[in-house]
Write an enzyme that holds these catalytic residues in place. Sequence first.
Site, PDB file in Angstrom:
ATOM      1  N   GLY A  30     -13.001  34.993  17.728  1.00 35.82           N
ATOM      2  CA  GLY A  30     -11.930  34.870  18.708  1.00 35.82           C
ATOM      3  C   GLY A  30     -11.316  33.492  18.632  1.00 35.82           C
ATOM      4  O   GLY A  30     -11.956  32.524  18.174  1.00 35.82           O
ATOM      5  N   ASN A  31     -10.090  33.377  19.065  1.00 35.68           N
ATOM      6  CA  ASN A  31      -9.400  32.091  18.991  1.00 35.68           C
ATOM      7  C   ASN A  31      -8.286  32.025  20.026  1.00 35.68           C
ATOM      8  O   ASN A  31      -7.694  33.044  20.384  1.00 35.68           O
ATOM      9  CB  ASN A  31      -8.824  31.877  17.582  1.00 35.68           C
ATOM     10  CG  ASN A  31      -8.202  33.132  17.022  1.00 35.68           C
ATOM     11  OD1 ASN A  31      -7.119  33.513  17.402  1.00 35.68           O
ATOM     12  ND2 ASN A  31      -8.932  33.835  16.133  1.00 35.68           N
ATOM     13  N   SER A  47     -10.516  27.312  12.054  1.00 30.71           N
ATOM     14  CA  SER A  47     -11.174  28.503  11.511  1.00 30.71           C
ATOM     15  C   SER A  47     -12.670  28.279  11.313  1.00 30.71           C
ATOM     16  O   SER A  47     -13.084  27.260  10.753  1.00 30.71           O
ATOM     17  CB  SER A  47     -10.542  28.870  10.168  1.00 30.71           C
ATOM     18  OG  SER A  47     -11.081  30.099   9.705  1.00 30.71           O
ATOM     19  N   GLY A  48     -13.461  29.225  11.815  1.00 28.61           N
ATOM     20  CA  GLY A  48     -14.886  29.225  11.510  1.00 28.61           C
ATOM     21  C   GLY A  48     -15.737  28.231  12.258  1.00 28.61           C
ATOM     22  O   GLY A  48     -16.955  28.174  12.048  1.00 28.61           O
ATOM     23  N   SER A  77      -7.135  28.655  12.637  1.00 31.39           N
ATOM     24  CA  SER A  77      -7.630  30.035  12.659  1.00 31.39           C
ATOM     25  C   SER A  77      -6.825  30.875  11.686  1.00 31.39           C
ATOM     26  O   SER A  77      -5.608  30.685  11.530  1.00 31.39           O
ATOM     27  CB  SER A  77      -7.479  30.616  14.072  1.00 31.39           C
ATOM     28  OG  SER A  77      -7.632  32.020  14.042  1.00 31.39           O
ATOM     29  N   ASP A  79      -5.741  33.564  12.219  1.00 33.16           N
ATOM     30  CA  ASP A  79      -4.743  34.304  12.996  1.00 33.16           C
ATOM     31  C   ASP A  79      -3.577  33.441  13.450  1.00 33.16           C
ATOM     32  O   ASP A  79      -2.723  33.905  14.226  1.00 33.16           O
ATOM     33  CB  ASP A  79      -5.420  34.921  14.229  1.00 33.16           C
ATOM     34  CG  ASP A  79      -6.540  35.860  13.846  1.00 33.16           C
ATOM     35  OD1 ASP A  79      -7.693  35.604  14.243  1.00 33.16           O
ATOM     36  OD2 ASP A  79      -6.263  36.829  13.122  1.00 33.16           O
ATOM     37  N   HIS A  98      -6.846  35.755  20.834  1.00 33.31           N
ATOM     38  CA  HIS A  98      -7.231  36.922  20.038  1.00 33.31           C
ATOM     39  C   HIS A  98      -8.748  37.030  20.095  1.00 33.31           C
ATOM     40  O   HIS A  98      -9.451  36.026  19.933  1.00 33.31           O
ATOM     41  CB  HIS A  98      -6.781  36.777  18.593  1.00 33.31           C
ATOM     42  CG  HIS A  98      -7.354  37.813  17.677  1.00 33.31           C
ATOM     43  ND1 HIS A  98      -7.235  39.177  17.935  1.00 33.31           N
ATOM     44  CD2 HIS A  98      -8.055  37.729  16.517  1.00 33.31           C
ATOM     45  CE1 HIS A  98      -7.817  39.858  16.964  1.00 33.31           C
ATOM     46  NE2 HIS A  98      -8.334  39.010  16.088  1.00 33.31           N
ATOM     47  N   HIS A 100     -12.296  40.018  19.475  1.00 28.69           N
ATOM     48  CA  HIS A 100     -12.765  41.311  18.977  1.00 28.69           C
ATOM     49  C   HIS A 100     -13.657  41.941  20.046  1.00 28.69           C
ATOM     50  O   HIS A 100     -14.728  42.474  19.756  1.00 28.69           O
ATOM     51  CB  HIS A 100     -13.533  41.133  17.668  1.00 28.69           C
ATOM     52  CG  HIS A 100     -12.637  40.892  16.489  1.00 28.69           C
ATOM     53  ND1 HIS A 100     -12.705  41.604  15.332  1.00 28.69           N
ATOM     54  CD2 HIS A 100     -11.624  40.016  16.310  1.00 28.69           C
ATOM     55  CE1 HIS A 100     -11.777  41.188  14.486  1.00 28.69           C
ATOM     56  NE2 HIS A 100     -11.113  40.222  15.069  1.00 28.69           N
ATOM     57  N   ASP A 123      -2.940  46.274  38.301  1.00 31.52           N
ATOM     58  CA  ASP A 123      -2.697  44.935  38.859  1.00 31.52           C
ATOM     59  C   ASP A 123      -2.158  43.969  37.803  1.00 31.52           C
ATOM     60  O   ASP A 123      -1.428  43.038  38.114  1.00 31.52           O
ATOM     61  CB  ASP A 123      -4.014  44.356  39.410  1.00 31.52           C
ATOM     62  CG  ASP A 123      -4.328  44.865  40.810  1.00 31.52           C
ATOM     63  OD1 ASP A 123      -5.499  44.765  41.220  1.00 31.52           O
ATOM     64  OD2 ASP A 123      -3.398  45.364  41.487  1.00 31.52           O
ATOM     65  N   HIS A 173      -7.722  46.984  14.334  1.00 30.92           N
ATOM     66  CA  HIS A 173      -8.111  45.564  14.327  1.00 30.92           C
ATOM     67  C   HIS A 173      -8.641  45.152  15.692  1.00 30.92           C
ATOM     68  O   HIS A 173      -9.850  45.172  15.929  1.00 30.92           O
ATOM     69  CB  HIS A 173      -6.906  44.721  13.904  1.00 30.92           C
ATOM     70  CG  HIS A 173      -7.192  43.262  13.763  1.00 30.92           C
ATOM     71  ND1 HIS A 173      -6.325  42.377  13.185  1.00 30.92           N
ATOM     72  CD2 HIS A 173      -8.264  42.522  14.127  1.00 30.92           C
ATOM     73  CE1 HIS A 173      -6.841  41.171  13.207  1.00 30.92           C
ATOM     74  NE2 HIS A 173      -8.018  41.221  13.764  1.00 30.92           N
TER      75      HIS A 173
HETATM   76  O1  LIG Z   1      -9.395  38.763  13.301  1.00 32.40           O
HETATM   77  C1  LIG Z   1     -10.188  38.061  12.663  1.00 32.40           C
HETATM   78  C2  LIG Z   1     -10.936  38.636  11.546  1.00 32.40           C
HETATM   79  O2  LIG Z   1     -10.677  40.048  11.521  1.00 32.40           O
HETATM   80  C3  LIG Z   1     -10.374  36.648  13.072  1.00 32.40           C
HETATM   81  O3  LIG Z   1     -10.130  36.570  14.455  1.00 32.40           O
HETATM   82  C4  LIG Z   1     -11.761  36.075  12.830  1.00 32.40           C
HETATM   83  O4  LIG Z   1     -12.694  36.882  13.382  1.00 32.40           O
HETATM   84  C5  LIG Z   1     -11.802  34.671  13.389  1.00 32.40           C
HETATM   85  O5  LIG Z   1     -11.250  33.905  12.434  1.00 32.40           O
HETATM   86  P1  LIG Z   1     -11.068  32.313  12.676  1.00 32.40           P
HETATM   87  O6  LIG Z   1     -10.336  32.111  13.960  1.00 32.40           O
HETATM   88  O7  LIG Z   1     -12.468  31.705  12.736  1.00 32.40           O
HETATM   89  O8  LIG Z   1     -10.289  31.851  11.475  1.00 32.40           O
END
Ligand SMILES: O=C(CO)[C@@H](O)[C@H](O)COP(=O)(O)O
Length: 235
Positions: A30-31, A47-48, A77, A79, A98, A100, A123, A173
């Site tokens: 997530g980010n 990222s990561g 990220s 994304d 974002h 999951h 709401d 996704h």
């Molecule tokens: O959607 C995805 C991968 O499907 C990304 O959200 C990664 O799960 C996270 O990537 P980083 O933010 O660490 O680059």
Amino acid sequence: MTYGSPALRRAVLLANQRIPLAKLAQLTWGNVSGIDREAGLYVIKPSGVAYDDLTEDDLVPVDLATGKVLDGDLRPSVDSESHRAFYLAWPSIGGVTHTHSTNAVAFAQADLDIPVLGTTHADTFDGPVPVTRGLTPEECATDYELNTGRVIVERIGDDEAAAGMPAALVANHGPFTWGATPMKSVENGIILEAVAEMAIKTLALNPAATTPQHLQERHFKRKHGPGAYYGNPPK
Ligand SMILES: O=C(CO)[C@@H](O)[C@H](O)COP(=O)(O)O
């Protein structure tokens, strides 16, 4: 030169740290980003990088117009370009998230909108939370992340619509949410995951469950004000 004010960096750091606290993601799935429109940039989670290790200095400043990293050695990220698509399309938003989160991803993978089955949903969201169309092979092959953002913008519509529907599910996704601030975008992610779980449980109990339109509208307008936009863009 440091790109992104201390206040913006603090807000984006706290919003990213809320993701594991709210159990919206495993690992770093997530980010969150936040924008400084006057400066023409946004800062986003690198990222990561584990949330526990994250610092304000780690956040990656990105040029809004070009998507290029403005400073530092960390990669934004993956994304980032999806976040940028939303900032370019919707002037009113100040933050993007974002994740999951499990139940929202289940709807995205099932290619199903999250239906309005109660006032908890109504709401915040002005109708079913939409799942986007799938990306074409060409969209996957070029500018994948930017196109991921574009299919959401295509499905949601203009700035007003994005205010009334601060969430969407990318087919196969997962969820993206947005809001006036980085923390608000995370909170919309928390609400989205909660109503997704409620919907799965509700439909398991009663596959015919619905909420009357007048009740949906009353609750949405109660929360967003009488003049608030209502009426999720038609498919
Ligand atoms: O959607 C995805 C991968 O499907 C990304 O959200 C990664 O799960 C996270 O990537 P980083 O933010 O660490 O680059």
